[in-house]
Design a protein around this motif. Sequence first.
Motif, PDB file in Angstrom:
ATOM      1  N   MET A   1       0.836  -1.188   0.000  1.00 50.46           N
ATOM      2  CA  MET A   1       0.000   0.000   0.000  1.00 50.46           C
ATOM      3  C   MET A   1       0.875   1.243   0.000  1.00 50.46           C
ATOM      4  O   MET A   1       2.006   1.213   0.449  1.00 50.46           O
ATOM      5  CB  MET A   1      -0.874   0.027   1.247  1.00 50.46           C
ATOM      6  CG  MET A   1      -1.971  -1.005   1.293  1.00 50.46           C
ATOM      7  SD  MET A   1      -3.075  -0.688   2.668  1.00 50.46           S
ATOM      8  CE  MET A   1      -4.078   0.573   1.983  1.00 50.46           C
ATOM      9  N   GLN A   2       0.305   2.306  -0.448  1.00 47.34           N
ATOM     10  CA  GLN A   2       1.038   3.565  -0.446  1.00 47.34           C
ATOM     11  C   GLN A   2       1.011   4.186   0.947  1.00 47.34           C
ATOM     12  O   GLN A   2      -0.011   4.179   1.626  1.00 47.34           O
ATOM     13  CB  GLN A   2       0.443   4.532  -1.460  1.00 47.34           C
ATOM     14  CG  GLN A   2       0.768   4.154  -2.873  1.00 47.34           C
ATOM     15  CD  GLN A   2       0.464   5.276  -3.844  1.00 47.34           C
ATOM     16  OE1 GLN A   2      -0.055   6.317  -3.470  1.00 47.34           O
ATOM     17  NE2 GLN A   2       0.788   5.060  -5.101  1.00 47.34           N
ATOM     18  N   CYS A   3       2.169   4.721   1.336  1.00 49.40           N
ATOM     19  CA  CYS A   3       2.287   5.364   2.643  1.00 49.40           C
ATOM     20  C   CYS A   3       1.471   6.654   2.640  1.00 49.40           C
ATOM     21  O   CYS A   3       1.492   7.420   1.687  1.00 49.40           O
ATOM     22  CB  CYS A   3       3.753   5.675   2.923  1.00 49.40           C
ATOM     23  SG  CYS A   3       4.036   6.470   4.514  1.00 49.40           S
ATOM     24  N   ASN A   4       0.763   6.888   3.717  1.00 45.73           N
ATOM     25  CA  ASN A   4       0.006   8.137   3.831  1.00 45.73           C
ATOM     26  C   ASN A   4       0.395   8.916   5.078  1.00 45.73           C
ATOM     27  O   ASN A   4      -0.303   9.808   5.494  1.00 45.73           O
ATOM     28  CB  ASN A   4      -1.504   7.874   3.798  1.00 45.73           C
ATOM     29  CG  ASN A   4      -1.957   6.953   4.911  1.00 45.73           C
ATOM     30  OD1 ASN A   4      -1.220   6.704   5.860  1.00 45.73           O
ATOM     31  ND2 ASN A   4      -3.166   6.442   4.793  1.00 45.73           N
ATOM     32  N   THR A   5       1.549   8.549   5.691  1.00 41.57           N
ATOM     33  CA  THR A   5       2.007   9.275   6.874  1.00 41.57           C
ATOM     34  C   THR A   5       3.252  10.096   6.571  1.00 41.57           C
ATOM     35  O   THR A   5       3.183  11.311   6.473  1.00 41.57           O
ATOM     36  CB  THR A   5       2.272   8.305   8.049  1.00 41.57           C
ATOM     37  OG1 THR A   5       3.204   7.313   7.628  1.00 41.57           O
ATOM     38  CG2 THR A   5       1.000   7.641   8.517  1.00 41.57           C
ATOM     39  N   LEU A   6       4.393   9.444   6.411  1.00 45.70           N
ATOM     40  CA  LEU A   6       5.661  10.156   6.246  1.00 45.70           C
ATOM     41  C   LEU A   6       6.177  10.171   4.809  1.00 45.70           C
ATOM     42  O   LEU A   6       6.928  11.060   4.425  1.00 45.70           O
ATOM     43  CB  LEU A   6       6.736   9.511   7.132  1.00 45.70           C
ATOM     44  CG  LEU A   6       6.434   9.523   8.627  1.00 45.70           C
ATOM     45  CD1 LEU A   6       7.479   8.715   9.372  1.00 45.70           C
ATOM     46  CD2 LEU A   6       6.408  10.939   9.150  1.00 45.70           C
ATOM     47  N   LYS A   7       5.794   9.159   4.021  1.00 42.00           N
ATOM     48  CA  LYS A   7       6.300   9.025   2.656  1.00 42.00           C
ATOM     49  C   LYS A   7       5.131   8.993   1.683  1.00 42.00           C
ATOM     50  O   LYS A   7       4.841   7.957   1.090  1.00 42.00           O
ATOM     51  CB  LYS A   7       7.121   7.749   2.529  1.00 42.00           C
ATOM     52  CG  LYS A   7       8.225   7.594   3.537  1.00 42.00           C
ATOM     53  CD  LYS A   7       8.803   6.190   3.436  1.00 42.00           C
ATOM     54  CE  LYS A   7       9.706   5.909   4.609  1.00 42.00           C
ATOM     55  NZ  LYS A   7      10.118   4.502   4.638  1.00 42.00           N
ATOM     56  N   PRO A   8       4.446  10.090   1.500  1.00 41.61           N
ATOM     57  CA  PRO A   8       3.249  10.065   0.647  1.00 41.61           C
ATOM     58  C   PRO A   8       3.555   9.629  -0.786  1.00 41.61           C
ATOM     59  O   PRO A   8       4.511  10.080  -1.389  1.00 41.61           O
ATOM     60  CB  PRO A   8       2.749  11.508   0.682  1.00 41.61           C
ATOM     61  CG  PRO A   8       3.874  12.323   1.203  1.00 41.61           C
ATOM     62  CD  PRO A   8       4.752  11.422   1.985  1.00 41.61           C
ATOM     63  N   GLY A   9       2.733   8.684  -1.277  1.00 46.42           N
ATOM     64  CA  GLY A   9       2.886   8.197  -2.633  1.00 46.42           C
ATOM     65  C   GLY A   9       3.875   7.064  -2.787  1.00 46.42           C
ATOM     66  O   GLY A   9       3.992   6.484  -3.847  1.00 46.42           O
ATOM     67  N   TYR A  10       4.606   6.695  -1.739  1.00 53.41           N
ATOM     68  CA  TYR A  10       5.602   5.627  -1.798  1.00 53.41           C
ATOM     69  C   TYR A  10       4.957   4.301  -1.403  1.00 53.41           C
ATOM     70  O   TYR A  10       4.232   4.228  -0.410  1.00 53.41           O
ATOM     71  CB  TYR A  10       6.785   5.947  -0.866  1.00 53.41           C
ATOM     72  CG  TYR A  10       7.802   4.854  -0.803  1.00 53.41           C
ATOM     73  CD1 TYR A  10       8.678   4.636  -1.859  1.00 53.41           C
ATOM     74  CD2 TYR A  10       7.889   4.026   0.305  1.00 53.41           C
ATOM     75  CE1 TYR A  10       9.609   3.620  -1.809  1.00 53.41           C
ATOM     76  CE2 TYR A  10       8.821   3.017   0.358  1.00 53.41           C
ATOM     77  CZ  TYR A  10       9.672   2.811  -0.700  1.00 53.41           C
ATOM     78  OH  TYR A  10      10.595   1.806  -0.643  1.00 53.41           O
ATOM     79  N   GLU A  11       5.220   3.249  -2.179  1.00 53.99           N
ATOM     80  CA  GLU A  11       4.715   1.919  -1.854  1.00 53.99           C
ATOM     81  C   GLU A  11       5.506   1.377  -0.670  1.00 53.99           C
ATOM     82  O   GLU A  11       6.662   1.021  -0.793  1.00 53.99           O
ATOM     83  CB  GLU A  11       4.846   0.970  -3.047  1.00 53.99           C
ATOM     84  CG  GLU A  11       3.852   1.228  -4.149  1.00 53.99           C
ATOM     85  CD  GLU A  11       2.420   0.895  -3.743  1.00 53.99           C
ATOM     86  OE1 GLU A  11       2.208  -0.038  -2.952  1.00 53.99           O
ATOM     87  OE2 GLU A  11       1.513   1.609  -4.224  1.00 53.99           O
ATOM     88  N   CYS A  12       4.873   1.312   0.484  1.00 48.26           N
ATOM     89  CA  CYS A  12       5.547   0.909   1.723  1.00 48.26           C
ATOM     90  C   CYS A  12       5.047  -0.464   2.159  1.00 48.26           C
ATOM     91  O   CYS A  12       3.839  -0.700   2.205  1.00 48.26           O
ATOM     92  CB  CYS A  12       5.286   1.936   2.814  1.00 48.26           C
ATOM     93  SG  CYS A  12       6.156   1.562   4.353  1.00 48.26           S
ATOM     94  N   GLN A  13       5.964  -1.326   2.510  1.00 47.84           N
ATOM     95  CA  GLN A  13       5.597  -2.668   2.937  1.00 47.84           C
ATOM     96  C   GLN A  13       4.969  -2.698   4.320  1.00 47.84           C
ATOM     97  O   GLN A  13       4.348  -3.687   4.702  1.00 47.84           O
ATOM     98  CB  GLN A  13       6.826  -3.576   2.909  1.00 47.84           C
ATOM     99  CG  GLN A  13       7.931  -3.115   3.837  1.00 47.84           C
ATOM    100  CD  GLN A  13       9.209  -3.885   3.635  1.00 47.84           C
ATOM    101  OE1 GLN A  13       9.259  -4.801   2.839  1.00 47.84           O
ATOM    102  NE2 GLN A  13      10.245  -3.517   4.344  1.00 47.84           N
TER     103      GLN A  13
END
Length: 100
Positions: A1-13
């Motif tokens: 899913m994409q990060c919505n806290t610190l790294k917006p738009g980044y696919e974070c595991q």
Amino acid sequence: MQCNTLKPGYECQFMTEEGCGYGDVRESGRKECEPIVEQCVGCDHVHEFLGVKYCTAFPSPDDKWRLGLCNFATHKKVAKASQDPKINPLKASKRASRGG
């Protein structure tokens, strides 16, 4: 899913539908990714998000460096001690006996 806290738009595991899934919810609540430490400078896994540099491979870089070299570090090499190749003594004696 994409990060919505610190790294917006980044696919974070670590991102879940409930938010950041990093950390132990039972003890201290959810944690968020931590900024890099000094040892991380120069690594290929370091990316800047909203003016702060984070590691994209592991959420807590300080924990990775605490016990020594981070296993995700792309900018550090493990120095191997140069050793003579090990020779099987039985094979060496057979070679010596036949003259080769």
